[in-house]
Design a protein around this motif. Sequence first.
Motif, PDB file in Angstrom:
ATOM      1  N   GLY A 123      -9.075   6.387  -6.337  1.00  0.00           N
ATOM      2  CA  GLY A 123      -9.691   7.030  -7.272  1.00  0.00           C
ATOM      3  C   GLY A 123     -10.751   7.728  -6.814  1.00  0.00           C
ATOM      4  N   SER A 124     -11.522   7.182  -5.850  1.00  0.00           N
ATOM      5  CA  SER A 124     -12.996   7.704  -5.209  1.00  0.00           C
ATOM      6  C   SER A 124     -12.378   8.894  -4.491  1.00  0.00           C
ATOM      7  CB  SER A 124     -13.666   6.869  -4.576  1.00  0.00           C
ATOM      8  OG  SER A 124     -14.162   5.604  -5.385  1.00  0.00           O
ATOM      9  N   LEU A 125     -11.502   8.805  -3.626  1.00  0.00           N
ATOM     10  CA  LEU A 125     -11.052  10.121  -2.906  1.00  0.00           C
ATOM     11  C   LEU A 125     -10.667  11.050  -3.520  1.00  0.00           C
ATOM     12  CD1 LEU A 125      -9.065   8.067  -0.359  1.00  0.00           C
ATOM     13  CD2 LEU A 125     -11.162   9.041  -0.062  1.00  0.00           C
ATOM     14  N   LEU A 126      -9.881  11.016  -4.950  1.00  0.00           N
ATOM     15  CA  LEU A 126      -9.566  12.315  -5.637  1.00  0.00           C
ATOM     16  C   LEU A 126     -10.673  12.482  -6.842  1.00  0.00           C
ATOM     17  CD1 LEU A 126      -5.655  11.020  -6.068  1.00  0.00           C
ATOM     18  CD2 LEU A 126      -6.874  12.788  -4.525  1.00  0.00           C
ATOM     19  N   GLY A 127     -11.613  11.722  -6.732  1.00  0.00           N
ATOM     20  CA  GLY A 127     -12.804  12.359  -7.500  1.00  0.00           C
ATOM     21  C   GLY A 127     -12.492  11.680  -9.409  1.00  0.00           C
ATOM     22  N   LEU A 128     -11.867  10.756  -9.174  1.00  0.00           N
ATOM     23  CA  LEU A 128     -11.609  10.117 -10.351  1.00  0.00           C
ATOM     24  C   LEU A 128     -12.380   8.936 -10.865  1.00  0.00           C
ATOM     25  CD1 LEU A 128      -7.553   9.832 -10.248  1.00  0.00           C
ATOM     26  CD2 LEU A 128      -9.025  11.654 -11.278  1.00  0.00           C
ATOM     27  N   GLY A 129     -13.343   8.474  -9.873  1.00  0.00           N
ATOM     28  CA  GLY A 129     -13.859   7.237  -9.922  1.00  0.00           C
ATOM     29  C   GLY A 129     -13.001   6.216  -9.313  1.00  0.00           C
ATOM     30  N   ALA A 130     -13.625   4.870  -9.305  1.00  0.00           N
ATOM     31  CA  ALA A 130     -12.924   3.824  -8.683  1.00  0.00           C
ATOM     32  C   ALA A 130     -12.001   3.381  -9.741  1.00  0.00           C
ATOM     33  CB  ALA A 130     -14.046   2.598  -8.346  1.00  0.00           C
ATOM     34  N   LEU A 131     -10.525   3.245  -8.936  1.00  0.00           N
ATOM     35  CA  LEU A 131      -9.458   2.775  -9.575  1.00  0.00           C
ATOM     36  C   LEU A 131      -9.104   1.272  -9.242  1.00  0.00           C
ATOM     37  CD1 LEU A 131      -7.191   5.862  -9.721  1.00  0.00           C
ATOM     38  CD2 LEU A 131      -8.589   4.778 -11.618  1.00  0.00           C
ATOM     39  N   ASP A 132      -9.678   0.691  -8.232  1.00  0.00           N
ATOM     40  CA  ASP A 132      -9.530  -0.508  -7.656  1.00  0.00           C
ATOM     41  C   ASP A 132      -8.017  -0.698  -6.981  1.00  0.00           C
ATOM     42  OD1 ASP A 132     -12.084  -1.644  -8.117  1.00  0.00           O
ATOM     43  OD2 ASP A 132     -11.293  -2.071 -10.241  1.00  0.00           O
ATOM     44  N   VAL A 133      -7.879   0.525  -6.454  1.00  0.00           N
ATOM     45  CA  VAL A 133      -6.407   0.692  -5.653  1.00  0.00           C
ATOM     46  C   VAL A 133      -6.788   1.246  -4.341  1.00  0.00           C
ATOM     47  CG1 VAL A 133      -4.114   1.617  -5.592  1.00  0.00           C
ATOM     48  CG2 VAL A 133      -4.996   0.928  -7.980  1.00  0.00           C
ATOM     49  N   ALA A 134      -6.636   0.345  -3.230  1.00  0.00           N
ATOM     50  CA  ALA A 134      -6.990   0.843  -1.782  1.00  0.00           C
ATOM     51  C   ALA A 134      -5.619   1.670  -1.146  1.00  0.00           C
ATOM     52  CB  ALA A 134      -7.657  -0.087  -0.852  1.00  0.00           C
ATOM     53  N   VAL A 135      -6.119   2.709  -0.697  1.00  0.00           N
ATOM     54  CA  VAL A 135      -4.955   3.405   0.221  1.00  0.00           C
ATOM     55  C   VAL A 135      -4.387   2.678   1.355  1.00  0.00           C
ATOM     56  CG1 VAL A 135      -4.394   5.493   1.571  1.00  0.00           C
ATOM     57  CG2 VAL A 135      -5.743   5.835  -0.500  1.00  0.00           C
ATOM     58  N   SER A 136      -3.159   2.431   1.515  1.00  0.00           N
ATOM     59  CA  SER A 136      -2.572   1.662   2.473  1.00  0.00           C
ATOM     60  C   SER A 136      -1.155   2.493   2.925  1.00  0.00           C
ATOM     61  CB  SER A 136      -2.362   0.386   2.046  1.00  0.00           C
ATOM     62  OG  SER A 136      -1.185  -0.382   2.968  1.00  0.00           O
ATOM     63  N   GLN A 137      -0.962   2.148   4.313  1.00  0.00           N
ATOM     64  CA  GLN A 137       0.339   2.752   4.807  1.00  0.00           C
ATOM     65  C   GLN A 137       1.305   1.798   4.872  1.00  0.00           C
ATOM     66  OE1 GLN A 137      -0.353   4.066   8.819  1.00  0.00           O
ATOM     67  NE2 GLN A 137      -1.273   2.308   9.512  1.00  0.00           N
ATOM     68  N   ASP A 138       1.071   0.630   4.425  1.00  0.00           N
ATOM     69  CA  ASP A 138       2.309  -0.695   4.021  1.00  0.00           C
ATOM     70  C   ASP A 138       3.213  -0.423   3.077  1.00  0.00           C
ATOM     71  OD1 ASP A 138       3.875  -2.746   4.470  1.00  0.00           O
ATOM     72  OD2 ASP A 138       2.068  -3.967   4.444  1.00  0.00           O
ATOM     73  N   LEU A 139       4.016   0.476   3.119  1.00  0.00           N
ATOM     74  CA  LEU A 139       4.939   0.625   1.897  1.00  0.00           C
ATOM     75  C   LEU A 139       5.668  -0.470   1.719  1.00  0.00           C
ATOM     76  CD1 LEU A 139       6.317   2.051  -0.160  1.00  0.00           C
ATOM     77  CD2 LEU A 139       7.887   3.187   1.461  1.00  0.00           C
ATOM     78  N   GLU A 140       6.337  -1.271   2.600  1.00  0.00           N
ATOM     79  CA  GLU A 140       7.423  -2.189   2.456  1.00  0.00           C
ATOM     80  C   GLU A 140       6.378  -3.604   2.012  1.00  0.00           C
ATOM     81  OE1 GLU A 140      10.836  -4.769   4.622  1.00  0.00           O
ATOM     82  OE2 GLU A 140      10.104  -3.321   5.427  1.00  0.00           O
ATOM     83  N   GLY A 141       5.183  -3.794   2.406  1.00  0.00           N
ATOM     84  CA  GLY A 141       4.522  -4.795   2.021  1.00  0.00           C
ATOM     85  C   GLY A 141       4.135  -4.690   0.411  1.00  0.00           C
ATOM     86  N   HIS A 142       3.880  -3.490  -0.061  1.00  0.00           N
ATOM     87  CA  HIS A 142       3.608  -3.234  -1.402  1.00  0.00           C
ATOM     88  C   HIS A 142       4.748  -3.593  -2.440  1.00  0.00           C
ATOM     89  CE1 HIS A 142      -0.594  -2.301  -1.578  1.00  0.00           C
ATOM     90  NE2 HIS A 142      -0.384  -1.505  -0.495  1.00  0.00           N
ATOM     91  N   LEU A 143       5.939  -2.961  -1.656  1.00  0.00           N
ATOM     92  CA  LEU A 143       7.081  -3.240  -2.437  1.00  0.00           C
ATOM     93  C   LEU A 143       7.310  -4.570  -2.555  1.00  0.00           C
ATOM     94  CD1 LEU A 143       9.424  -0.468  -0.934  1.00  0.00           C
ATOM     95  CD2 LEU A 143       8.546  -0.481  -3.320  1.00  0.00           C
ATOM     96  N   CYS A 144       7.308  -5.454  -1.558  1.00  0.00           N
ATOM     97  CA  CYS A 144       7.493  -6.772  -1.666  1.00  0.00           C
ATOM     98  C   CYS A 144       6.569  -7.569  -2.849  1.00  0.00           C
ATOM     99  CB  CYS A 144       7.273  -7.410  -0.279  1.00  0.00           C
ATOM    100  SG  CYS A 144       7.613  -9.208  -0.135  1.00  0.00           S
ATOM    101  N   LEU A 145       5.184  -7.253  -2.521  1.00  0.00           N
ATOM    102  CA  LEU A 145       4.253  -7.723  -3.409  1.00  0.00           C
ATOM    103  C   LEU A 145       4.417  -7.416  -4.736  1.00  0.00           C
ATOM    104  CD1 LEU A 145       1.508  -9.422  -3.630  1.00  0.00           C
ATOM    105  CD2 LEU A 145       0.322  -7.292  -3.406  1.00  0.00           C
ATOM    106  N   VAL A 146       4.922  -5.998  -5.353  1.00  0.00           N
ATOM    107  CA  VAL A 146       4.987  -5.835  -6.585  1.00  0.00           C
ATOM    108  C   VAL A 146       6.296  -6.115  -7.400  1.00  0.00           C
ATOM    109  CG1 VAL A 146       5.667  -3.848  -7.922  1.00  0.00           C
ATOM    110  CG2 VAL A 146       3.558  -3.578  -6.412  1.00  0.00           C
ATOM    111  N   SER A 147       7.438  -6.458  -6.479  1.00  0.00           N
ATOM    112  CA  SER A 147       8.551  -7.072  -6.760  1.00  0.00           C
ATOM    113  C   SER A 147       8.240  -8.525  -7.219  1.00  0.00           C
ATOM    114  CB  SER A 147       9.663  -6.933  -5.671  1.00  0.00           C
ATOM    115  OG  SER A 147       9.468  -7.716  -4.554  1.00  0.00           O
ATOM    116  N   GLN A 148       7.564  -9.141  -6.432  1.00  0.00           N
ATOM    117  CA  GLN A 148       7.167 -10.426  -6.944  1.00  0.00           C
ATOM    118  C   GLN A 148       6.192 -10.764  -8.098  1.00  0.00           C
ATOM    119  OE1 GLN A 148       5.442 -12.191  -3.100  1.00  0.00           O
ATOM    120  NE2 GLN A 148       7.404 -12.082  -2.159  1.00  0.00           N
ATOM    121  N   GLN A 149       5.474  -9.726  -8.358  1.00  0.00           N
ATOM    122  CA  GLN A 149       4.414  -9.902  -9.484  1.00  0.00           C
ATOM    123  C   GLN A 149       4.682  -9.159 -10.693  1.00  0.00           C
ATOM    124  OE1 GLN A 149       0.897  -8.766  -7.641  1.00  0.00           O
ATOM    125  NE2 GLN A 149       0.419 -10.470  -6.377  1.00  0.00           N
TER     126      GLN A 149
END
Length: 283
Positions: free
Chosen positions: A58-84
């Motif tokens: 959010g900060s990078l795109l001028g939206l204000g903080a969205l509490d979502v950090a940029v990461s290159q770990d796609l599979e890690g995020h897919l795994c985490l999101v699928s569990q939660q």
Amino acid sequence: MPLTDQGSSSTASTIPVLVVGALGRMGAHVVRAVAAEADLDLVAAVDTAAEAQGQDIGSLLGLGALDVAVSQDLEGHLCLVSQQHRGAVMVDFTHPAVVYDHTRAAIAYGVHPVIGTTGLSPEQLDDLADFSRKASVGAAVIPNFSVGMVLLQQAAVAAARFYDHAELVELHHNGKADAPSGTCIKTAELLEAVGKIYNPTVVEEKESLAGSRGGQRPSGLRLHALRLPGLVAHQAVIFGGPGETYTLRHDTMDRSAYMPGVLKTIRQVGALEGLVYGLEHLL
């Protein structure tokens, strides 16, 4: 940066969304669009830009903080999101070289892929459709999210019943990696479904410069691709008959034109029983 429990505040009334290619031309628009919708919850922003790792999207795109950090770990995020989360959606606007692997990984983790990246081969589409169906994970591969383009394609199919000669021209910015565009190929496929051969030979043609007449499909349709800075996305279907031509054209001046289609697909993909190819199936 270690993968953290981001987006755990998603509720049953919101759809968790991962955006892959979040800092790209289209990805950034998707992040903004998702962040503005009350029923969508941005839970991950995946991008390979080294300088952006760990920074708030959010900060990078001028939206204000969205509490979502940029990461290159796609599979890690897919795994985490699928569990939660249940019913999570991955929106991908990346590159033809990686989109197949991204899509297959999302399906494997039970995350619904919404794919705007073009360049998938017919064989890859068939494989993904089969995998999606067997996994019972709805998926959508959308060459063009513009409602106007769907209307152009429908008009072109109607016109194809009356014209035997037709050529397609697509124009895009010079940062586009694949040619012809997925939208142009999709349009050609729709015209071919009419069940005719186009552009019957009148004279024996000879190209003094290879490729001057564009690429010719087995149906006889010719596709032409232009790449220039200053363009966004444009397509024309030109029909010819005795004493007349009939031209259908669609012009995208800003990528915001795609967002209604993207949001509609995000909201509907979870109800699909398999993979759909083209926005017309969701309208």
